[in-house]
Scaffold this active site. Structure first.
Site, mmCIF file in Angstrom:
data_model
loop_
_atom_site.group_PDB
_atom_site.id
_atom_site.type_symbol
_atom_site.label_atom_id
_atom_site.label_comp_id
_atom_site.label_asym_id
_atom_site.label_seq_id
_atom_site.Cartn_x
_atom_site.Cartn_y
_atom_site.Cartn_z
ATOM 1 C CB VAL A 198 -0.943 0.019 1.222
ATOM 2 C CG1 VAL A 198 -1.690 1.351 1.309
ATOM 3 C CG2 VAL A 198 -1.932 -1.135 1.147
ATOM 4 C CB CYS A 240 -7.729 -6.965 2.409
ATOM 5 S SG CYS A 240 -6.612 -5.538 2.283
ATOM 6 N NE ARG A 276 1.312 -8.862 3.520
ATOM 7 C CZ ARG A 276 0.878 -7.597 3.512
ATOM 8 N NH1 ARG A 276 0.897 -6.886 4.625
ATOM 9 N NH2 ARG A 276 0.409 -7.065 2.411
#
Length: 453
Positions: free
Chosen positions: A22, A265, A336
């Protein structure tokens, strides 16, 4: 002249704290129009960026070499900026509760270097209330400054989709919020410098925080519904993909598909919302049910792989299975919270060895996180089954001639109490294609036992 004008005229600098999937694209994008300090606590990561090596593959090596971002791991450099964006990850603990340590640590680091007149914007995904109830007190304590008087705070949830070359920072509407009208106006205008799609001004910080977590919770629930349908139709011996192809011809059918739901997310954010709900005395019904289904899909895939191997008379204990793809999604190096690891761990419970290949993942990172040595393409051979776990672009060129070269051609044949290997006993190999990248009919024509979600 306010802070926005000073930033626009390069009289003040922006800092981006946390340079991952990000933060790095954010820093590089802003650097095209303003002066940017890119900070990360990892000196190795900073050195890679300085050398022009984009480990995230989000901006590319060429853009990284050309960027004017000042990369640093020295926290005192943050004092040179007046507009700070915190973009550190917010994972979950093993018990599925929020792990706020990265955002707390970033707040402490920033607080120690915060100067009067600054604005701090958090992008990290959190549950409603974290920015104001947890982050602001840390900033005040570490800086000795008073929020609302000496500095101001806002929240703008990140919406970057790793690996997506179409929906980028610049093309996605940015939700922004501030603690008051003045800070909101500055924050909105600063983001408008790079976000071509424009901004949406949320009425409060809590509204912006909540908007982020429900975006991913909604997607999680919809995928969970698809996964549950896949389980049902598998028991009915009907192909789920064929059913969805027929159903989506209706104009208002939502285009979701079954699959593994991992990453930083969708597989994480719903737990932030349910954690806050539990705090106020409400036990989630739908959100946690969806999470339970999605969390178990890796095990479900492994179990069906073993069933197919048994059907093909493969000896299970000591078998080798090729796992093609390890990252949490296609065309992205991020490993991840990948749910492919659940497939691998479940296969190990059966005594099956997994040979893992992934052209996108970083070998060192995979070894550090999962203690798995990624195999080279030439090392994937003599296997008893193949699982196409992640449909990377590199795998789209796979043909059945190449796939069949991976198998060992051995089959277990039990004759009385004697186990023998008999190539003539059955002429099928096991292929599990999780996302349905390949053609089922063609697979069956090539004597493959084919299965997909």
């Amino acid at each position: 002249m306010n802070l926005y004008e000073e930033i626009k005229n390069k009289q003040r600098k922006i800092s981006v704290i946390g340079l991952g999937y990000v933060g790095l694209p954010l820093a590089v994008s802003f650097s095209k129009v303003v002066d940017v300090i890119g900070f990360d606590i990892s000196a190795d990561k900073i050195e890679s960026y300085i050398q022009g090596n984009d480990v995230t593959k989000e901006v590319g090596n060429k853009a990284l070499k050309e960027t004017t971002v000042y990369f640093t791991s020295k926290e005192e450099d943050l004092k040179e900026a007046k507009f700070h964006i915190v973009a550190v990850p917010t994972p979950i603990n093993n018990d599925k509760t929020p792990n706020l340590n990265p955002v707390i640590g970033a707040s402490k680091t920033l607080g120690r270097n915060l100067t009067q007149g600054s604005i701090v914007v958090y992008e990290s995904t959190v549950y409603p209330g974290v920015t104001e109830d947890i982050c602001i007190p840390i900033l005040e304590k570490e800086s000795g400054l008073k929020c609302g008087v000496d500095f101001k705070v806002g929240y703008s949830p990140e919406r970057i989709n790793p690996g997506d070359k179409v929906n980028r920072l610049e093309t996605i509407v940015k939700v922004v919020s501030g603690m008051d009208e003045e800070s909101l106006d500055v924050i909105a205008k600063v983001y408008e410098l790079v976000v071509q799609a424009g901004v949406h001004r949320a009425e409060s910080i809590k509204v912006a925080e909540a908007a982020k977590v429900i975006e991913n919770a909604q997607r999680d629930i919809n995928i969970a519904f698809m996964n549950e349908l896949s389980i049902i139709f598998n028991k009915l011996d009907i192909d789920t993909k064929s059913i969805l192809d027929a159903a989506r011809t209706k104009w208002n059918f939502l285009n979701f598909t079954p699959g593994l739901v991992g990453g930083h997310c969708i597989g994480v954010d719903p737990y932030y919302l349910t954690y806050k709900a539990e705090e106020i005395g409400y036990h989630s019904q739908i959100i946690l049910a969806g999470r339970k289904i999605n969390d178990n899909m890796g095990k479900y895939v492994a179990e069906n792989t073993v069933k197919l191997m048994i059907k093909a008379d493969k000896q299970i204990k000591g078998a080798k299975v090729a796992i093609l793809g390890l990252t949490f999604k296609e065309n992205c190096p991020d490993v991840r919270n990948t749910k492919v690891i659940d497939i691998i761990n479940e296969l190990r419970e059966y005594g099956v060895e997994a040979l893992v290949h992934d052209p996108q993942a970083d070998r060192k990172e995979v070894m550090e996180q999962y203690n798995i040595e990624l195999k080279n393409e030439a090392d994937i051979k003599d296997v008893d089954a193949v699982i196409l776990a992640v449909p990377h672009e590199e795998y789209k060129t796979l043909n059945y001639t190449k796939i069949k070269e991976l198998y060992n051609g051995r089959y277990a044949h039990i004759n009385g109490n004697t186990l023998t290997l008999d190539k003539e006993f059955i002429h099928k190999d096991v292929l599990v294609d999780i996302k349905g990248l390949l053609d089922r009919k063609e697979a069956e024509e090539n004597d493959l036992l084919y299965w997909r979600l």
